[in-house]
Design a protein around this motif. Structure first.
Motif, PDB file in Angstrom:
ATOM      1  N   ALA A   1       0.831  -1.208   0.000  1.00 45.07           N
ATOM      2  CA  ALA A   1       0.000   0.000   0.000  1.00 45.07           C
ATOM      3  C   ALA A   1       0.863   1.255   0.000  1.00 45.07           C
ATOM      4  CB  ALA A   1      -0.922   0.000   1.211  1.00 45.07           C
ATOM      5  N   ARG A   2       1.945   1.241   0.770  1.00 42.31           N
ATOM      6  CA  ARG A   2       2.830   2.410   0.805  1.00 42.31           C
ATOM      7  C   ARG A   2       3.467   2.654  -0.558  1.00 42.31           C
ATOM      8  NH1 ARG A   2       4.141   0.338   5.952  1.00 42.31           N
ATOM      9  NH2 ARG A   2       5.914  -0.821   5.096  1.00 42.31           N
TER      10      ARG A   2
ATOM     11  N   PHE B   1      -4.664  -0.412  -6.783  1.00 40.90           N
ATOM     12  CA  PHE B   1      -5.441   0.393  -5.848  1.00 40.90           C
ATOM     13  C   PHE B   1      -6.795  -0.254  -5.580  1.00 40.90           C
ATOM     14  CE2 PHE B   1      -7.879   3.787  -4.087  1.00 40.90           C
ATOM     15  CZ  PHE B   1      -6.975   4.645  -3.480  1.00 40.90           C
ATOM     16  N   SER B   2      -7.450  -0.737  -6.630  1.00 37.97           N
ATOM     17  CA  SER B   2      -8.750  -1.377  -6.492  1.00 37.97           C
ATOM     18  C   SER B   2      -8.666  -2.592  -5.572  1.00 37.97           C
ATOM     19  CB  SER B   2      -9.277  -1.795  -7.869  1.00 37.97           C
ATOM     20  OG  SER B   2     -10.436  -2.587  -7.762  1.00 37.97           O
ATOM     21  N   VAL B   3      -7.630  -3.407  -5.774  1.00 37.41           N
ATOM     22  CA  VAL B   3      -7.471  -4.615  -4.971  1.00 37.41           C
ATOM     23  C   VAL B   3      -7.158  -4.268  -3.520  1.00 37.41           C
ATOM     24  CG1 VAL B   3      -5.998  -6.637  -4.627  1.00 37.41           C
ATOM     25  CG2 VAL B   3      -6.787  -6.049  -6.915  1.00 37.41           C
TER      26      VAL B   3
ATOM     27  N   LEU C   1      -5.666   2.706   9.299  1.00 35.81           N
ATOM     28  CA  LEU C   1      -4.455   3.460   8.974  1.00 35.81           C
ATOM     29  C   LEU C   1      -4.143   3.343   7.483  1.00 35.81           C
ATOM     30  CD1 LEU C   1      -1.897   5.030   9.789  1.00 35.81           C
ATOM     31  CD2 LEU C   1      -0.815   2.819  10.285  1.00 35.81           C
ATOM     32  N   THR C   2      -4.227   2.128   6.957  1.00 33.78           N
ATOM     33  CA  THR C   2      -3.955   1.914   5.536  1.00 33.78           C
ATOM     34  C   THR C   2      -4.958   2.680   4.683  1.00 33.78           C
ATOM     35  OG1 THR C   2      -3.101  -0.298   6.024  1.00 33.78           O
ATOM     36  CG2 THR C   2      -3.665   0.169   3.738  1.00 33.78           C
ATOM     37  N   TYR C   3      -6.223   2.632   5.074  1.00 30.32           N
ATOM     38  CA  TYR C   3      -7.268   3.317   4.312  1.00 30.32           C
ATOM     39  C   TYR C   3      -7.059   4.834   4.305  1.00 30.32           C
ATOM     40  CZ  TYR C   3     -11.777   5.383   3.209  1.00 30.32           C
ATOM     41  OH  TYR C   3     -12.777   6.158   2.661  1.00 30.32           O
ATOM     42  N   GLN C   4      -6.687   5.396   5.434  1.00 28.24           N
ATOM     43  CA  GLN C   4      -6.479   6.845   5.495  1.00 28.24           C
ATOM     44  C   GLN C   4      -5.342   7.275   4.561  1.00 28.24           C
ATOM     45  OE1 GLN C   4      -8.471   8.999   6.894  1.00 28.24           O
ATOM     46  NE2 GLN C   4      -9.761   7.367   7.751  1.00 28.24           N
ATOM     47  N   ASN C   5      -4.341   6.427   4.399  1.00 32.84           N
ATOM     48  CA  ASN C   5      -3.257   6.722   3.458  1.00 32.84           C
ATOM     49  C   ASN C   5      -3.718   6.642   2.011  1.00 32.84           C
ATOM     50  OD1 ASN C   5      -1.210   7.220   5.352  1.00 32.84           O
ATOM     51  ND2 ASN C   5      -0.767   5.038   5.566  1.00 32.84           N
ATOM     52  N   LEU C   6      -4.639   5.713   1.733  1.00 32.17           N
ATOM     53  CA  LEU C   6      -5.131   5.537   0.373  1.00 32.17           C
ATOM     54  C   LEU C   6      -6.227   6.552   0.025  1.00 32.17           C
ATOM     55  CD1 LEU C   6      -5.400   1.632   0.203  1.00 32.17           C
ATOM     56  CD2 LEU C   6      -3.636   3.063  -0.830  1.00 32.17           C
ATOM     57  N   LYS C   7      -6.978   6.967   1.017  1.00 29.99           N
ATOM     58  CA  LYS C   7      -8.158   7.792   0.774  1.00 29.99           C
ATOM     59  C   LYS C   7      -7.839   9.106   0.072  1.00 29.99           C
ATOM     60  CE  LYS C   7     -10.124  10.104   4.081  1.00 29.99           C
ATOM     61  NZ  LYS C   7     -10.891  10.523   5.282  1.00 29.99           N
TER      62      LYS C   7
END
Length: 329
Positions: A9-10, A102-104, A122-128
């Motif tokens: 994700a990063r 990103f979709s996955v 935490l992961t979602y906030q970085n992607l959002k």
């Protein structure tokens, strides 16, 4: 459990920020890349399994499948597509790879949220921050826990065909078998399979095999006799000692002396008579080896992806090393 996924994700977030990538699931185009099609297809059964098991409150069955998917995403999809994700194959191809990843990742976070609420948040906030606001203007996206769980997409969407593609999944699975059976660095790898369609699948993914194994040449064949490939039988000592009793030693000797032709017939009939005793699949294990009388095979090493006595076309991989090796059975 999610450490590899968080690293992925990063990396995705960094790559997307570099090219100012806004993700809008409504405008995502269908990627022609087979690995993109594969990972999206591979995720659909996971989502379906999640829906079924969670509805029955079988929480313990879901986590192993999620962990397996994280491993596949990280160690296969991302590893095979690092150059695409960095834009080395052009910006258009890079964007398609990023959209797929990103979709996955977003779907995976939503599936894992009930089990790992803080880390997925935490992961979602970085992607959002990379989601196009227009695509979510009617939704509450403040937290991962406000989002609905992903659904299996069976129906075609605009500019996107049905995501589930079993043929692509099968092709990638065969390619993975070749890579896992291989050794590197290699001068040549010979892949032998009875089914020409299986070889066709591997041929379509040859560039990934070459890249992963650092191999110079990939040779595909249905002719195992050309390479001196023979069948050899290994008896199951524990099972047969109880059945054969006094005839055990003589039976062991006879089984090991069975010819390749006799064992090929055993593959078809699943039964063979040895020393007056009828033996079956569970009594004998078949293995591929080289006929030492065939020239040129001493520099190859043999590997197979399944026990030969299973009634399926078996994949064999033979590796020609830089340094000459004796045949390994």
């Amino acid at each position: 459990m999610l450490e590899p996924g968080c690293g992925t994700a990063r990396e995705a977030k960094q790559d997307e920020e570099e090219i100012e990538f806004p993700y809008n699931e409504n405008t995502v185009r269908k990627s022609p890349n087979i690995t993109d099609q594969w990972i999206l297809s591979f995720m659909q059964p996971l989502i379906g399994f999640f829906e079924t098991e969670m509805a029955a409150y079988r929480l313990y069955t879901v986590v192993p499948r999620l962990v397996k998917f994280v491993d596949i995403l990280t160690n296969w999809y991302v590893r095979m597509n690092r150059r695409r994700l960095k834009g080395e194959n052009g910006m258009e191809d890079c964007v398609m790879a990023l959209e797929t990843l990103f979709s996955v990742l977003l779907s995976l976070c939503r599936l894992m949220a009930p089990y790992m609420p803080f880390l997925t948040e935490l992961t979602y906030q970085n992607l959002k921050v990379l989601i196009d606001p227009i695509s979510v203007q009617d939704k509450d996206t403040l937290s991962i826990h406000y989002l609905m769980l992903p659904r299996v997409r069976f129906l075609p969407l605009p500019l996107r065909e049905e995501l589930i593609d079993k043929k692509t999944e099968s092709a990638i699975s065969r390619m993975q078998s070749v890579i896992e059976l291989g050794r590197y660095p290699l001068k040549e790898i010979v892949v032998i399979h009875q089914d020409p369609e299986a070889l066709k699948d591997i041929k379509s993914l040859e560039k990934y095999v070459i890249e992963e194994l650092n191999v110079r040449k990939v040779t595909l064949s249905t002719d195992k006799n050309k390479y001196g490939i023979r069948l050899r039988a290994e008896p199951d000592n524990v099972v047969l000692e109880k059945r054969l009793k006094g005839a055990f030693k003589a039976g062991m000797t006879s089984i090991k002396q069975l010819s390749s032709e006799e064992l090929e017939q055993f593959q078809k009939t699943r039964t063979i008579v040895v020393e007056g005793h009828e033996l079956h699949d569970e009594d004998i294990r078949l293995m591929y080896t080289f006929d030492q009388a065939t020239g040129g095979t001493a520099q190859f090493e043999a590997h197979s992806d399944a026990q030969v006595n299973e009634m399926i076309p078996n994949l064999q991989v033979f590796c020609r090393m830089y340094s000459t090796l004796q045949c390994a059975v």
